[in-house]
Design an enzyme around this catalytic site. Structure first.
Site, PDB file in Angstrom:
ATOM      1  N   GLY A   7       0.805  -1.218   0.000  1.00 56.70           N
ATOM      2  CA  GLY A   7       0.000   0.000   0.000  1.00 56.70           C
ATOM      3  C   GLY A   7       0.837   1.266   0.000  1.00 56.70           C
ATOM      4  O   GLY A   7       2.054   1.251   0.233  1.00 56.70           O
ATOM      5  N   HIS A   8       0.155   2.376  -0.203  1.00 53.71           N
ATOM      6  CA  HIS A   8       0.758   3.709  -0.273  1.00 53.71           C
ATOM      7  C   HIS A   8       1.547   4.045   0.978  1.00 53.71           C
ATOM      8  O   HIS A   8       1.113   3.765   2.093  1.00 53.71           O
ATOM      9  CB  HIS A   8      -0.342   4.743  -0.456  1.00 53.71           C
TER      10      HIS A   8
END
Lengths: 316, 316, 316
Positions: free
Chosen positions: B221-222
């Site tokens: 994820g980011h």
């Protein structure tokens, strides 16, 4: 990996700068990693923990970093300081990496009535049979073999490299890539869903057996052998060098560990985890996967713990 | 995201139509979301629940929808009715979205001996080091930075947008996309398998540390930071803004929640779920992941519940 | 699948070489599989176990391999030896498979301000609305319908075939592909992450409702209907013909079984498995997914088993 023709140990020793302990005119048929060695093969070993396993394996010629060891009858050693680097040299010599420069590369064979849709990549020496459909944005990497009547949905990758590393935590970079020289074979009537990945064997062949159907986002590790008429639902993951026998069903998100066997016609319920071998003709559930009937009763027992507690409290 | 040069609050206020409460000649160095703010940064907040967290954060300038609040010393407010829209305006101004029109786009740098295979997409301002191999059908989105000796297998996407939304259930469309202006950085000797996705930071950088090896179908994820020499097996998923320290091993299908830390050299067994931080140098298992030894005993205890029941029945 | 215009049973019977038992001038509006049949439809059934289900379904015309059965009033039979092959003939006649030969194919409609990035594949009869962004290496298969303001990240496949087979273990190849003739519809403001797969309906439409946001590597099976304003985190998998009502949140790696319903605004915690329907407006956890509060207490109870054991031993 088999060599195109058998190679004398003398030639091999010159390639990897090894000292031969044994018969230097003996010939090697190929090179394989320890899980896949056959008679006549070279194998390499660099850790004392695995010396004996390699010497006792089917391999005839052992690339090794010790001389202080008893050699089984009929076998030969190739002594080097760094057997892993020797392995890499042999792979680079017989199957040199080449950068693909076009969407369909050298020595590709495509059968009759086979459809290759746009944006498909086909590496060198790939063979595809008759009546196949390869959907858009699929990648078929070098040496992949595909039978007849095979369907591959979009975005799938066949023949990506094995996730297999030489580990030394004393190095700055702990993990060093073990080059893959194996491939993938999909037999007749195999169907692969969208966005799947099937890794090539490290030195041997990852096989998907005849008539096996695989849903989307399924990952299959290097050197795994899947039997005929298996059914894998979406998001299943199988690690390396596993054996899945004929007729096995794995439901969604099941995870299977490496170098184990799932017996024929076994059924593994969704989200189960399989850490070790399972016998055939049974249904399994949960983590670690066990007989589904037992597992279901276990769930019921867990819900009864508060009742057990209450009874004890009353008896106290 | 850092601005090319520091920008005065006056200029910012004109861009987003804000009222400055504080020093209008103060300068902002960049804009970041709350998990990644640094001194000199702008940050935005639109919900009273988070007002204090933002005011007390490292950010120097706060875009906010209230004036009725105590301002910490040395900080400045930018009052607007809709801070989220103000954020979008700033991102659109400094990193406007542009539609890619070709396979390799503007300002791309590719190092020596790096191989880009067919059907690869490279967005604008992407930098790739030396001796890398980018396999077919890979997508490297805008601003991605790749070091030396990096390998990316087919079908992988580096730099897809963060899954990050502004939520208001009173709207017809509940979730409104928070534009990503961050990027992804892969350090030297990183290897990424096939069909992986690594999201760009919302405003900062998603980092994969030197020598880390990632198998197929792994999602990161980011804004997550992965350390050096980590090993992630297939189908692992890590949510946003997590910190994975050096030498961590995650086996197949492990899931890791957001904004937590896994300590160095921790090992998490296959299919485990990690909802909160884990200390380093230990092995974990199950959901919620805990010490593997304890978890294994727990499995044994569960199987003993029927025996416990029987004993109670006898005592009754 | 609806036919372009209603077709008389006489015509159908000629196409599949069937004997009509009933009104041969009656008309069929379309053909659908049993989960999706509507009044006026053809349906097929080849196993005695399902004869009654099909006869009692909404379908008006039943392709069947028996004559020895009571026919509900107003319905007609089409008797053939192999109803499955008859189904395939009808699909092949009305929606013949055609090999795509270019990146953007026949009868594609693309709306205003919509951006199609490089290496995207768009099959025939695909419709895309206004203000959409389709990122690189996406595959949009035949008949896909996309609304306005839709974003699809790289590597995603929309409209891959259903994982749906006719099974006969007496055959050499057990599983025979049931051709898909349905499609996928993404409503306005839907966003799909990178490397997702959404399968087309077998005969009907897989629907993602307005404003629903889907993270990376999410798989959605054929004929599933997802409501408005849902949120699915990474690596979620949903099997075929499920109904996910409005406002449902599924966290990372959740697995959802087929032909069930998840009620509106339900929240399912990460890694949970959903084997059967769930009521709305509650939070669920674990496998099999149940009320999160109950599940959390269950985890606490499991940890107390050794204490229970100790108490029993003391009492003995």
């Amino acid at each position: 990996m088999q060599f195109p023709t058998p190679i004398s140990l003398k030639q091999i020793s010159e390639l990897i700068n090894a000292e031969i302990i044994g018969n230097e005119s003996a010939e090697a048929k190929g090179i394989n990693e320890i899980h896949k060695v056959e008679e006549g093969d070279l194998v390499f070993v660099d850790h004392p923990k695995y010396y004996n396993k390699c010497l006792q394996s089917a391999a005839t010629h052992i690339i090794i970093n010790t001389k202080d060891i008893e050699i089984p009858k009929g076998k030969n050693l190739l002594y080097v300081e760094n057997p892993f680097e020797a392995y890499l040299s042999i792979v680079n010599y017989f199957r040199p990496f080449t950068a693909a420069t076009q969407a369909i590369n050298a020595n590709v064979q495509i059968g009759e009535n086979t459809i290759i849709m746009p944006n498909v990549f086909i590496g060198k020496d790939v063979k595809i049979g008759n009546n196949c459909i390869i959907y858009p944005n699929v990648s078929l990497m070098d040496y992949t073999e595909i039978g007849n009547n095979v369907i591959i949905q979009s975005g799938t990758v066949i023949g990506s490299d094995a996730f297999y590393y030489n580990t030394q935590k004393s190095r700055n970079v702990w993990y060093k890539k073990m080059l893959s020289c194996g491939n993938v074979r999909l037999e007749d009537f195999v169907e692969i869903g969208a966005a799947c990945t099937i890794d090539r064997g490290v030195t041997a062949t990852t096989i998907i057996g005849q008539g096996t159907k695989i849903d989307n986002m399924v990952h299959i590790g290097h050197d795994t052998q899947v039997g005929k008429n298996c059914l894998f639902a979406a998001q299943v993951g199988i690690a390396g060098a596993a054996i899945i026998e004929d007729g096995v069903t794995l439901w969604g998100q099941v995870g299977v560990s490496k170098t184990l066997t799932i017996g024929e016609n076994a059924v593994v319920m969704a989200q189960s985890g399989v850490p070790s071998s399972l016998k055939g003709n049974k249904t399994y559930m949960g983590f670690p996967a066990e007989d589904a009937g037992i597992k279901r009763r276990e769930y019921v027992w867990i819900r009864r713990i508060p009742e057990i507690w209450e009874r004890i409290m009353k008896q106290a």
